[in-house]
Design a protein around this motif. Sequence first.
Motif, PDB file in Angstrom:
ATOM      1  N   SER A   8       0.834  -1.194   0.000  1.00  0.00           N
ATOM      2  CA  SER A   8       0.000   0.000   0.000  1.00  0.00           C
ATOM      3  C   SER A   8       0.875   1.253   0.000  1.00  0.00           C
ATOM      4  O   SER A   8       1.982   1.247   0.531  1.00  0.00           O
ATOM      5  CB  SER A   8      -0.935   0.012   1.208  1.00  0.00           C
ATOM      6  OG  SER A   8      -0.187   0.007   2.398  1.00  0.00           O
ATOM      7  N   PRO A   9       0.400   2.335  -0.627  1.00  0.00           N
ATOM      8  CA  PRO A   9       1.207   3.564  -0.656  1.00  0.00           C
ATOM      9  C   PRO A   9       1.346   4.157   0.746  1.00  0.00           C
ATOM     10  O   PRO A   9       0.454   4.050   1.579  1.00  0.00           O
ATOM     11  CB  PRO A   9       0.414   4.498  -1.570  1.00  0.00           C
ATOM     12  CG  PRO A   9      -0.957   3.945  -1.596  1.00  0.00           C
ATOM     13  CD  PRO A   9      -0.863   2.475  -1.304  1.00  0.00           C
ATOM     14  N   ARG A  10       2.487   4.753   0.955  1.00  0.00           N
ATOM     15  CA  ARG A  10       2.737   5.402   2.251  1.00  0.00           C
ATOM     16  C   ARG A  10       2.010   6.740   2.290  1.00  0.00           C
ATOM     17  O   ARG A  10       1.936   7.444   1.276  1.00  0.00           O
ATOM     18  CB  ARG A  10       4.219   5.670   2.440  1.00  0.00           C
ATOM     19  CG  ARG A  10       5.048   4.441   2.571  1.00  0.00           C
ATOM     20  CD  ARG A  10       6.467   4.850   2.857  1.00  0.00           C
ATOM     21  NE  ARG A  10       7.370   3.739   2.664  1.00  0.00           N
ATOM     22  CZ  ARG A  10       8.674   3.814   2.749  1.00  0.00           C
ATOM     23  NH1 ARG A  10       9.239   4.974   2.995  1.00  0.00           N
ATOM     24  NH2 ARG A  10       9.427   2.767   2.569  1.00  0.00           N
ATOM     25  N   PRO A  11       1.508   7.115   3.448  1.00  0.00           N
ATOM     26  CA  PRO A  11       0.918   8.454   3.546  1.00  0.00           C
ATOM     27  C   PRO A  11       2.010   9.514   3.413  1.00  0.00           C
ATOM     28  O   PRO A  11       3.155   9.297   3.811  1.00  0.00           O
ATOM     29  CB  PRO A  11       0.293   8.487   4.933  1.00  0.00           C
ATOM     30  CG  PRO A  11       0.939   7.376   5.693  1.00  0.00           C
ATOM     31  CD  PRO A  11       1.418   6.375   4.679  1.00  0.00           C
ATOM     32  N   ALA A  12       1.664  10.623   2.825  1.00  0.00           N
ATOM     33  CA  ALA A  12       2.634  11.706   2.646  1.00  0.00           C
ATOM     34  C   ALA A  12       3.060  12.259   4.002  1.00  0.00           C
ATOM     35  O   ALA A  12       2.247  12.419   4.906  1.00  0.00           O
ATOM     36  CB  ALA A  12       2.026  12.817   1.802  1.00  0.00           C
TER      37      ALA A  12
END
Length: 65
Positions: A8-12
């Motif tokens: 899953s993409p990392r939160p900014a």
Amino acid sequence: MTFPEEDSPRPAKKLFSPPVLDALGVEELTAYITALEEEITRVRQAIAAKQAHAAAAASFFKPKD
């Protein structure tokens, strides 16, 4: 074995928390602008260095014709 969290993409990241400007005077705001401009220059230099590094790596690994 992979973990779903890895896919899953990392939160900014929040890298900057601006101050409450109402609490600052004109001189403090001017100094704040100067500091921000210096930081923008520093970040642009870091971006340029990373782009140069990436370009050098790309040309090194470029297939020969």
